[in-house]
Write a protein that holds these residues in place. Structure first.
Motif, PDB file in Angstrom:
ATOM      1  N   HIS A 262       0.831  -1.206   0.000  1.00  0.00           N
ATOM      2  CA  HIS A 262       0.000   0.000   0.000  1.00  0.00           C
ATOM      3  C   HIS A 262       0.864   1.255   0.000  1.00  0.00           C
ATOM      4  O   HIS A 262       0.649   2.183  -0.803  1.00  0.00           O
ATOM      5  N   GLU A 263       1.863   1.286   0.881  1.00  0.00           N
ATOM      6  CA  GLU A 263       2.692   2.481   0.995  1.00  0.00           C
ATOM      7  C   GLU A 263       3.580   2.679  -0.232  1.00  0.00           C
ATOM      8  O   GLU A 263       3.836   3.820  -0.643  1.00  0.00           O
ATOM      9  N   ASN A 264       4.036   1.597  -0.849  1.00  0.00           N
ATOM     10  CA  ASN A 264       4.858   1.726  -2.049  1.00  0.00           C
ATOM     11  C   ASN A 264       4.080   2.305  -3.213  1.00  0.00           C
ATOM     12  O   ASN A 264       4.602   3.119  -3.991  1.00  0.00           O
ATOM     13  N   VAL A 265       2.825   1.896  -3.351  1.00  0.00           N
ATOM     14  CA  VAL A 265       1.972   2.455  -4.416  1.00  0.00           C
ATOM     15  C   VAL A 265       1.811   3.955  -4.219  1.00  0.00           C
ATOM     16  O   VAL A 265       1.942   4.745  -5.166  1.00  0.00           O
ATOM     17  N   LEU A 266       1.554   4.374  -2.988  1.00  0.00           N
ATOM     18  CA  LEU A 266       1.376   5.796  -2.718  1.00  0.00           C
ATOM     19  C   LEU A 266       2.691   6.566  -2.852  1.00  0.00           C
ATOM     20  O   LEU A 266       2.707   7.716  -3.304  1.00  0.00           O
ATOM     21  N   ARG A 267       3.795   5.939  -2.460  1.00  0.00           N
ATOM     22  CA  ARG A 267       5.094   6.606  -2.592  1.00  0.00           C
ATOM     23  C   ARG A 267       5.405   6.886  -4.058  1.00  0.00           C
ATOM     24  O   ARG A 267       5.860   7.988  -4.409  1.00  0.00           O
ATOM     25  N   LEU A 268       5.152   5.908  -4.918  1.00  0.00           N
ATOM     26  CA  LEU A 268       5.390   6.110  -6.351  1.00  0.00           C
ATOM     27  C   LEU A 268       4.480   7.201  -6.901  1.00  0.00           C
ATOM     28  O   LEU A 268       4.905   8.033  -7.721  1.00  0.00           O
ATOM     29  N   ARG A 269       3.235   7.235  -6.452  1.00  0.00           N
ATOM     30  CA  ARG A 269       2.310   8.279  -6.888  1.00  0.00           C
ATOM     31  C   ARG A 269       2.830   9.658  -6.474  1.00  0.00           C
ATOM     32  O   ARG A 269       2.789  10.612  -7.264  1.00  0.00           O
ATOM     33  N   LEU A 270       3.347   9.740  -5.262  1.00  0.00           N
ATOM     34  CA  LEU A 270       3.874  11.002  -4.770  1.00  0.00           C
ATOM     35  C   LEU A 270       5.140  11.406  -5.516  1.00  0.00           C
ATOM     36  O   LEU A 270       5.301  12.569  -5.920  1.00  0.00           O
ATOM     37  N   GLU A 271       6.046  10.456  -5.719  1.00  0.00           N
ATOM     38  CA  GLU A 271       7.296  10.767  -6.414  1.00  0.00           C
ATOM     39  C   GLU A 271       7.042  11.195  -7.854  1.00  0.00           C
ATOM     40  O   GLU A 271       7.679  12.139  -8.358  1.00  0.00           O
ATOM     41  N   GLU A 272       6.112  10.535  -8.523  1.00  0.00           N
ATOM     42  CA  GLU A 272       5.782  10.910  -9.897  1.00  0.00           C
ATOM     43  C   GLU A 272       5.169  12.310  -9.945  1.00  0.00           C
ATOM     44  O   GLU A 272       5.466  13.111 -10.834  1.00  0.00           O
ATOM     45  N   GLY A 273       4.333  12.612  -8.951  1.00  0.00           N
ATOM     46  CA  GLY A 273       3.736  13.941  -8.902  1.00  0.00           C
ATOM     47  C   GLY A 273       4.764  15.018  -8.624  1.00  0.00           C
ATOM     48  O   GLY A 273       4.730  16.106  -9.227  1.00  0.00           O
ATOM     49  N   LEU A 274       5.710  14.729  -7.727  1.00  0.00           N
ATOM     50  CA  LEU A 274       6.756  15.712  -7.419  1.00  0.00           C
ATOM     51  C   LEU A 274       7.639  15.964  -8.629  1.00  0.00           C
ATOM     52  O   LEU A 274       8.081  17.100  -8.863  1.00  0.00           O
TER      53      LEU A 274
ATOM     54  N   PRO B 254       8.735   4.848   2.989  1.00  0.00           N
ATOM     55  CA  PRO B 254       7.977   5.849   2.229  1.00  0.00           C
ATOM     56  C   PRO B 254       8.020   7.216   2.906  1.00  0.00           C
ATOM     57  O   PRO B 254       6.983   7.792   3.258  1.00  0.00           O
ATOM     58  N   THR B 255       9.237   7.701   3.136  1.00  0.00           N
ATOM     59  CA  THR B 255       9.458   8.995   3.775  1.00  0.00           C
ATOM     60  C   THR B 255      10.331   9.824   2.855  1.00  0.00           C
ATOM     61  O   THR B 255      11.468   9.436   2.556  1.00  0.00           O
ATOM     62  N   LEU B 256       9.815  10.945   2.396  1.00  0.00           N
ATOM     63  CA  LEU B 256      10.491  11.754   1.384  1.00  0.00           C
ATOM     64  C   LEU B 256      10.918  13.089   1.966  1.00  0.00           C
ATOM     65  O   LEU B 256      10.108  13.798   2.564  1.00  0.00           O
ATOM     66  N   LEU B 257      12.187  13.426   1.777  1.00  0.00           N
ATOM     67  CA  LEU B 257      12.691  14.751   2.132  1.00  0.00           C
ATOM     68  C   LEU B 257      12.934  15.513   0.855  1.00  0.00           C
ATOM     69  O   LEU B 257      13.618  15.021  -0.051  1.00  0.00           O
ATOM     70  N   LEU B 258      12.378  16.706   0.769  1.00  0.00           N
ATOM     71  CA  LEU B 258      12.536  17.490  -0.455  1.00  0.00           C
ATOM     72  C   LEU B 258      12.838  18.940  -0.141  1.00  0.00           C
ATOM     73  O   LEU B 258      12.475  19.454   0.915  1.00  0.00           O
TER      74      LEU B 258
ATOM     75  N   THR C 255      -2.697   6.751   5.381  1.00  0.00           N
ATOM     76  CA  THR C 255      -2.554   7.653   4.235  1.00  0.00           C
ATOM     77  C   THR C 255      -3.300   7.082   3.033  1.00  0.00           C
ATOM     78  O   THR C 255      -3.191   5.894   2.727  1.00  0.00           O
ATOM     79  N   CYS C 256      -4.042   7.960   2.350  1.00  0.00           N
ATOM     80  CA  CYS C 256      -4.795   7.523   1.171  1.00  0.00           C
ATOM     81  C   CYS C 256      -4.359   8.323  -0.053  1.00  0.00           C
ATOM     82  O   CYS C 256      -3.634   9.317   0.046  1.00  0.00           O
ATOM     83  N   ALA C 257      -4.836   7.901  -1.224  1.00  0.00           N
ATOM     84  CA  ALA C 257      -4.463   8.565  -2.476  1.00  0.00           C
ATOM     85  C   ALA C 257      -4.917  10.024  -2.479  1.00  0.00           C
ATOM     86  O   ALA C 257      -4.219  10.901  -3.008  1.00  0.00           O
ATOM     87  N   GLU C 258      -6.064  10.306  -1.896  1.00  0.00           N
ATOM     88  CA  GLU C 258      -6.552  11.689  -1.837  1.00  0.00           C
ATOM     89  C   GLU C 258      -5.601  12.567  -1.030  1.00  0.00           C
ATOM     90  O   GLU C 258      -5.382  13.729  -1.388  1.00  0.00           O
ATOM     91  N   ASP C 259      -5.037  12.019   0.044  1.00  0.00           N
ATOM     92  CA  ASP C 259      -4.056  12.768   0.827  1.00  0.00           C
ATOM     93  C   ASP C 259      -2.864  13.152  -0.042  1.00  0.00           C
ATOM     94  O   ASP C 259      -2.383  14.293   0.002  1.00  0.00           O
ATOM     95  N   VAL C 260      -2.372  12.188  -0.801  1.00  0.00           N
ATOM     96  CA  VAL C 260      -1.223  12.449  -1.678  1.00  0.00           C
ATOM     97  C   VAL C 260      -1.560  13.542  -2.682  1.00  0.00           C
ATOM     98  O   VAL C 260      -0.767  14.467  -2.908  1.00  0.00           O
ATOM     99  N   ASP C 261      -2.736  13.475  -3.273  1.00  0.00           N
ATOM    100  CA  ASP C 261      -3.131  14.485  -4.254  1.00  0.00           C
ATOM    101  C   ASP C 261      -3.266  15.865  -3.613  1.00  0.00           C
ATOM    102  O   ASP C 261      -2.909  16.883  -4.218  1.00  0.00           O
TER     103      ASP C 261
END
Length: 400
Positions: free
Chosen positions: A299-311, A328-332, A383-389
């Motif tokens: 679950h977290e890997n799917v959301l991490r990839l969604r977040l990384e692609e969006g960033l 699935p912890t991103l520092l930017l 964490t859900c997909a809507e949160d990432v968006d």
């Protein structure tokens, strides 16, 4: 594999406030069963541990139940589970205790990747014992801490190596099993900081090779507490400072004062909640935890990839979380913009993604970020997909 995110979220009452939480690496929100366990423990008769009265028996059951639950979570012996106020406090206690066995000329290894709670206690204990501190570096370009980088600072005088199982700043998960093999070949002990790691991976302390493994339930849906796992026979060799009338039995000899029984009830409930994340699964709690963490990681890997692609589509964003194996912890950082301003912008829009170096001061400096750090977005079981968006939309608005 089943992961019902709606069911998970429905049991975390804090989410009703409508905030998209990416602040889990600093502490997760609390599920209702954990809240109920804490209040339930306080609602029944409760006193110091014993066997004569209901309150004594209740206290004893809370302690033994929590030891077994945390042992199941970590793959440890319940007789080697030590409770404390925090992981930091436990590390200081064990640093002082282990330093009694060190002498001038002995060496202690710490890493630039670690949270300061797994650096400063060892640096200070080494100074008190006259021991030498040696530093293992990590590659700031990749975020990797390789076993070879630890080997480079080992010697026949190394007594202890303190290393993180996962960086709370950039998520890097070093090859702890190989590092421990090299540390043990050198004749030293390994103290692993599993505070960030335990929230995202199925832990097997024996497979990791950690002599000591410390974690904090409030990072994985539980209450504020510290937990250390070690082999009981190793704990038997250590003599901490303690009160004369207090028990000398292991692990009690390391637990100073009366334990927070209600928080132990909450910690046990958090482990049971984690064991349900993968949906119905037969077997022991340990087996259900293995199933649950497999579902959680997916679950977290799917959301991490969604977040990384969006960033990647936002333009002036530099991602510092680059290790091959990471949480699935991103520092930017945002080119030309202050991430503290981005943090406030997001907070005003109901998105919690804090900015800072988060006590990983050495790692932040090694990355060239000074003590300022960056914006940290960490995923959690709720964490859900809507949160990432919402996070991506908020950052896009800030950059405009």
């Amino acid at each position: 594999m089943s992961y019902d995110i709606d069911a998970v979220r429905s049991r975390v009452p804090a989410l009703e406030a409508g905030i998209a939480h990416f602040d889990g690496p600093g502490g997760t929100q609390t599920p209702q069963p954990v809240i109920d366990a804490i209040s339930g423990a306080l609602a029944r008769p409760l006193s110091n541990r014993g066997s004569a009265s209901p309150g004594e028996r209740h206290a004893d059951q809370l302690v033994t139940g929590a030891r077994q639950a945390l042992a199941d979570l970590l793959g440890a012996d319940p007789s080697g589970i030590v409770f404390g106020r925090s992981a930091t406090q436990l590390t200081y206690d064990f640093a002082r205790t282990l330093a009694k066995t060190w002498a001038p000329g002995d060496e202690v290894v710490v890493t630039r990747l670690d949270h300061d709670a797994n650096i400063r206690p060892w640096v200070q204990a080494a100074a008190a014992a006259g021991a030498t501190v040696r530093w293992a570096d990590f590659d700031p370009a990749t975020g990797e801490l390789a076993p070879e980088q630890v080997s480079a600072v080992l010697s026949e005088r190394t007594r202890l190596v303190a290393v993180t199982a996962a960086s709370n700043l950039i998520g890097t998960r070093p090859d702890l099993a190989e590092i421990s093999r090299r540390v043990h070949t050198a004749g030293a002990l390994l103290y692993a900081d599993g505070v960030h790691h335990t929230a995202h991976a199925f832990v097997d302390v024996e497979a990791l090779g950690a002599d000591f493994y410390v974690c904090s339930p409030y990072k994985f849906l539980g209450p504020h507490l510290g937990v250390l796992a070690a082999r009981p026979e190793l704990l038997e060799t250590l003599l901490p400072d303690k009160l004369a009338p207090s028990s000398n039995a292991v692990p009690v000899r390391f637990e100073l004062g009366t334990l927070p029984y209600e928080l132990l009830a909450g910690a046990r409930a958090a482990v049971d909640f984690l064991a349900e994340l993968g949906g119905p699964c037969p077997g022991t709690r340990r087996e259900r935890l293995a199933h649950a963490f497999a579902a959680l990681e997916e679950h977290e890997n799917v959301l991490r990839l969604r977040l990384e692609e969006g960033l990647a589509g936002l333009g002036p964003v530099t991602l510092h979380s680059r290790a091959e194996h990471r949480t699935p912890t991103l520092l930017l950082t945002l080119d030309g913009r202050d991430t503290a301003d981005a943090y406030r912008h997001l907070a005003e829009r109901g998105v919690a993604a804090p900015s800072g170096s988060f006590y990983a001061q050495e790692a932040s400096r090694r990355l060239g970020l000074g003590d300022t750090g960056g914006l940290r977005a960490g995923l959690a079981p709720y964490t859900c997909a809507e949160d990432v968006d919402r996070l991506l939309e908020g950052l896009a608005g800030f950059l405009r």
